[in-house]
Scaffold this motif. Structure first.
Motif, PDB file in Angstrom:
ATOM      1  N   ALA A 118      -1.408 -14.936 -37.985  1.00 65.63           N
ATOM      2  CA  ALA A 118      -2.639 -15.484 -37.416  1.00 65.63           C
ATOM      3  C   ALA A 118      -2.376 -16.837 -36.755  1.00 65.63           C
ATOM      4  O   ALA A 118      -2.881 -17.130 -35.671  1.00 65.63           O
ATOM      5  N   GLU A 119      -1.569 -17.661 -37.427  1.00 69.09           N
ATOM      6  CA  GLU A 119      -1.223 -18.968 -36.857  1.00 69.09           C
ATOM      7  C   GLU A 119      -0.432 -18.803 -35.556  1.00 69.09           C
ATOM      8  O   GLU A 119      -0.668 -19.513 -34.571  1.00 69.09           O
ATOM      9  N   LEU A 120       0.510 -17.840 -35.557  1.00 68.08           N
ATOM     10  CA  LEU A 120       1.337 -17.583 -34.375  1.00 68.08           C
ATOM     11  C   LEU A 120       0.463 -17.118 -33.201  1.00 68.08           C
ATOM     12  O   LEU A 120       0.638 -17.567 -32.057  1.00 68.08           O
ATOM     13  N   ALA A 121      -0.478 -16.212 -33.479  1.00 67.71           N
ATOM     14  CA  ALA A 121      -1.360 -15.714 -32.417  1.00 67.71           C
ATOM     15  C   ALA A 121      -2.189 -16.839 -31.812  1.00 67.71           C
ATOM     16  O   ALA A 121      -2.411 -16.892 -30.596  1.00 67.71           O
ATOM     17  N   GLU A 122      -2.623 -17.770 -32.652  1.00 61.63           N
ATOM     18  CA  GLU A 122      -3.422 -18.896 -32.161  1.00 61.63           C
ATOM     19  C   GLU A 122      -2.594 -19.807 -31.258  1.00 61.63           C
ATOM     20  O   GLU A 122      -3.064 -20.256 -30.207  1.00 61.63           O
ATOM     21  N   LEU A 123      -1.343 -20.052 -31.636  1.00 60.44           N
ATOM     22  CA  LEU A 123      -0.471 -20.894 -30.816  1.00 60.44           C
ATOM     23  C   LEU A 123      -0.179 -20.217 -29.470  1.00 60.44           C
ATOM     24  O   LEU A 123      -0.153 -20.876 -28.425  1.00 60.44           O
ATOM     25  N   ARG A 124       0.061 -18.921 -29.518  1.00 63.85           N
ATOM     26  CA  ARG A 124       0.313 -18.197 -28.270  1.00 63.85           C
ATOM     27  C   ARG A 124      -0.902 -18.234 -27.352  1.00 63.85           C
ATOM     28  O   ARG A 124      -0.776 -18.346 -26.127  1.00 63.85           O
ATOM     29  N   GLU A 125      -2.065 -18.158 -27.954  1.00 62.63           N
ATOM     30  CA  GLU A 125      -3.292 -18.170 -27.148  1.00 62.63           C
ATOM     31  C   GLU A 125      -3.489 -19.518 -26.469  1.00 62.63           C
ATOM     32  O   GLU A 125      -3.920 -19.581 -25.316  1.00 62.63           O
ATOM     33  N   GLN A 126      -3.128 -20.595 -27.153  1.00 61.19           N
ATOM     34  CA  GLN A 126      -3.262 -21.925 -26.544  1.00 61.19           C
ATOM     35  C   GLN A 126      -2.245 -22.140 -25.422  1.00 61.19           C
ATOM     36  O   GLN A 126      -2.525 -22.836 -24.441  1.00 61.19           O
ATOM     37  N   GLY A 127      -1.053 -21.512 -25.578  1.00 58.75           N
ATOM     38  CA  GLY A 127      -0.046 -21.548 -24.508  1.00 58.75           C
ATOM     39  C   GLY A 127       0.476 -22.928 -24.156  1.00 58.75           C
ATOM     40  O   GLY A 127       0.832 -23.184 -22.998  1.00 58.75           O
ATOM     41  N   ARG A 128       0.572 -23.817 -25.106  1.00 60.37           N
ATOM     42  CA  ARG A 128       1.062 -25.172 -24.817  1.00 60.37           C
ATOM     43  C   ARG A 128       2.587 -25.207 -24.882  1.00 60.37           C
ATOM     44  O   ARG A 128       3.197 -24.586 -25.750  1.00 60.37           O
ATOM     45  N   GLU A 129       3.191 -25.946 -23.995  1.00 66.73           N
ATOM     46  CA  GLU A 129       4.647 -26.029 -23.906  1.00 66.73           C
ATOM     47  C   GLU A 129       5.249 -26.643 -25.158  1.00 66.73           C
ATOM     48  O   GLU A 129       6.308 -26.213 -25.631  1.00 66.73           O
ATOM     49  N   GLU A 130       4.555 -27.636 -25.723  1.00 63.19           N
ATOM     50  CA  GLU A 130       5.101 -28.347 -26.891  1.00 63.19           C
ATOM     51  C   GLU A 130       5.096 -27.468 -28.148  1.00 63.19           C
ATOM     52  O   GLU A 130       5.703 -27.843 -29.165  1.00 63.19           O
ATOM     53  N   ASP A 131       4.408 -26.328 -28.119  1.00 68.63           N
ATOM     54  CA  ASP A 131       4.359 -25.439 -29.284  1.00 68.63           C
ATOM     55  C   ASP A 131       5.443 -24.369 -29.255  1.00 68.63           C
ATOM     56  O   ASP A 131       5.535 -23.549 -30.173  1.00 68.63           O
ATOM     57  N   ARG A 132       6.271 -24.332 -28.181  1.00 68.17           N
ATOM     58  CA  ARG A 132       7.245 -23.259 -28.040  1.00 68.17           C
ATOM     59  C   ARG A 132       8.241 -23.222 -29.200  1.00 68.17           C
ATOM     60  O   ARG A 132       8.568 -22.162 -29.728  1.00 68.17           O
ATOM     61  N   LYS A 133       8.704 -24.380 -29.624  1.00 67.45           N
ATOM     62  CA  LYS A 133       9.684 -24.434 -30.717  1.00 67.45           C
ATOM     63  C   LYS A 133       9.065 -23.939 -32.029  1.00 67.45           C
ATOM     64  O   LYS A 133       9.687 -23.195 -32.786  1.00 67.45           O
ATOM     65  N   LYS A 134       7.827 -24.345 -32.262  1.00 63.67           N
ATOM     66  CA  LYS A 134       7.150 -23.928 -33.493  1.00 63.67           C
ATOM     67  C   LYS A 134       6.908 -22.418 -33.476  1.00 63.67           C
ATOM     68  O   LYS A 134       7.021 -21.744 -34.515  1.00 63.67           O
ATOM     69  N   ILE A 135       6.619 -21.862 -32.306  1.00 63.95           N
ATOM     70  CA  ILE A 135       6.415 -20.417 -32.172  1.00 63.95           C
ATOM     71  C   ILE A 135       7.688 -19.664 -32.545  1.00 63.95           C
ATOM     72  O   ILE A 135       7.655 -18.662 -33.268  1.00 63.95           O
ATOM     73  N   GLU A 136       8.836 -20.140 -32.075  1.00 62.87           N
ATOM     74  CA  GLU A 136      10.118 -19.501 -32.392  1.00 62.87           C
ATOM     75  C   GLU A 136      10.394 -19.549 -33.893  1.00 62.87           C
ATOM     76  O   GLU A 136      10.888 -18.584 -34.487  1.00 62.87           O
ATOM     77  N   GLN A 137      10.093 -20.704 -34.513  1.00 63.15           N
ATOM     78  CA  GLN A 137      10.305 -20.833 -35.956  1.00 63.15           C
ATOM     79  C   GLN A 137       9.415 -19.841 -36.726  1.00 63.15           C
ATOM     80  O   GLN A 137       9.862 -19.202 -37.691  1.00 63.15           O
ATOM     81  N   LEU A 138       8.165 -19.730 -36.285  1.00 65.87           N
ATOM     82  CA  LEU A 138       7.248 -18.805 -36.952  1.00 65.87           C
ATOM     83  C   LEU A 138       7.723 -17.369 -36.810  1.00 65.87           C
ATOM     84  O   LEU A 138       7.661 -16.576 -37.756  1.00 65.87           O
TER      85      LEU A 138
END
Length: 449
Positions: A228-248
């Protein structure tokens, strides 16, 4: 005590859950006694013939062809009936060694007496009637000690297939208790994977399996949260969240590889390998492939639906149900109206084709009511007209100085024509003639007009 036909009796539906039928020498001994001496103790039954106590006597009576049996009728609530069923059987038959039947009886008694059991507590009790019922009372009733009571009652949380293994003696109570802590979904998956071979594991192996599955279930819950957290980050599409998305994504893949489904399949695979049969090779290959796919499956994209949208969807669902209900009601009314119109159209067609017209027949009782009402209306009109005439005569005579109060007095003294007696208006003409004669006698002919 009275007697009742055996054909009116029926076993209590809960009897088979709490007690097994007698068999062997014990049953034969009871049968011989009844054959010689008859049924001395009456069967306890409900008013509808449901047996509370005496199921074995009922069985024997049917086998021996006994038509009438002595009964004692108890008119009690369903809960009290179930309690009497257990209490009487415990007194008559003694200990029943089936752990599952003990577990069911213990559960019912604890609920019936209101005893709330906590693990490790020995003095749980609740006031019941004039006495205090405790965990010890429940334990004594089913033939276990207080220490093991919680373990016995936990068996009620097993799925039916595992309960059957416990009743048959294939699955020990200690190992069964460990499985009872797992969710029904995991229990069923485990049983489908291992079947009755699940009973071949030792207590220590079963305890370890429970630990692994519970950990895997917690990992699955963590996976759902991270997705759920990953889907929310993807939906926001912010560049600074890319690293956190990979970790998740990496963390989710690791958790998915250790899900309870993987653990269950690994258990089945291990059992098949230990058995070492050639016919299991194909299934072993399928399991190895399925486990590999589950461990390496891509991270699922979970769509996050905002709470406001969820509420809106639920509101529309409720509205859809209401509209569907209204639609059904309108369709029902429409069909009824169509049927009525069809009958009218059929009647019109018959009339156009020269069908005889049937005059409306008024029921005699209704006609009588209408006639009486019409007569009453006419009498009221006549009375009003007469009263107006009398008052006019009195007014004129009074202005002329005549003593004519008798006219009004006479009018209201007429019991049969006054306000309290509306009958006898056929005599009005005679009353008027009397007034005319009085006026002539007083020589007031102008009033006669």
């Amino acid at each position: 005590m009275s007697e009742m036909s055996i054909h009116r009796l029926k076993p209590h539906p809960k009897n088979v859950e709490y007690y097994a039928d007698l068999d062997g020498e014990k049953y034969e001994e009871l049968k011989r006694s009844i054959e010689v001496h008859g049924i001395r103790d009456p069967l306890k039954i409900l008013p509808d013939g449901t047996i509370l106590a005496g199921h074995q006597r009922y069985r024997i009576a049917k086998e021996l062809g006994i038509e009438q049996v002595p009964v004692a009728i108890y008119d009690v609530s369903p809960e009290e009936a179930e309690y009497l069923l257990i209490a009487d059987n415990e007194e008559r038959r003694g200990e029943d060694n089936d752990p599952m039947r003990k577990a069911r009886r213990a559960k019912f008694l604890a609920e019936y007496w209101g005893v709330k059991l906590k693990r490790g507590a020995r003095n749980d009790f609740r006031q019941f009637g004039e006495s205090q019922k405790s965990a010890k009372d429940v334990a004594d009733a089913v033939g276990v000690n207080v220490t093991h009571l919680h373990r016995v009652m936990k068996l009620n949380d097993l799925i039916p297939e595992l309960q059957a293994l416990v009743s048959s003696g294939k699955l020990g109570t200690s190992a069964a208790e460990q499985l009872a802590y797992l969710s029904p979904e995991i229990q069923r998956s485990l049983y489908e994977a291992l079947g009755e071979e699940i009973a071949n594991r030792t207590f220590a192996e079963t305890k370890e399996l429970r630990r692994r599955l519970e950990e895997a279930e917690r990992r699955d819950q963590e996976t759902a949260r991270l997705q759920a957290e990953l889907a929310e980050l993807r939906e926001q599409g912010r560049e600074e969240d890319r690293k956190k998305i990979e970790q998740l994504e990496r963390r989710i893949r690791d958790l998915q590889a250790q899900s309870w489904r993987v653990v269950t399949l690994e258990q089945e695979l291990s059992a098949l390998r230990e058995r070492g049969r050639k016919e299991d090779r194909e299934r072993i290959a399928e399991l190895e492939q399925e486990i590999e796919e589950l461990k390496n499956r891509p991270v699922e994209r979970v769509e996050v639906v905002p709470e406001a949208v969820k509420q809106e969807i639920e509101a529309w669902k409720r509205r859809a149900v209401e509209i569907e209900q209204q639609k059904r009601e309108l369709e029902s009314k429409y069909q009824a109206t169509e049927q009525l119109l069809a009958r009218y159209e059929q009647k019109i067609q018959e009339l156009r084709q020269g069908a005889p017209v049937v005059p409306l027949q008024v029921p005699p009782a209704l006609q009588k009511i209408e006639d009486e009402h019409e007569a009453r209306v006419q009498r009221r009109k006549l009375y009003t007209k007469l009263e107006r005439a009398v008052m006019d005569i009195w007014t004129v005579c009074h202005q002329a100085g005549g003593e004519v109060d008798w006219v009004v007095d006479e009018f209201y003294r007429q019991q049969r024509v006054g306000p309290n007696g509306m009958e006898g208006f056929e005599e009005v003409s005679a009353f008027m003639a009397k007034i005319v004669d009085a006026l002539r006698a007083t020589q007031r002919p102008r009033l006669l007009k």
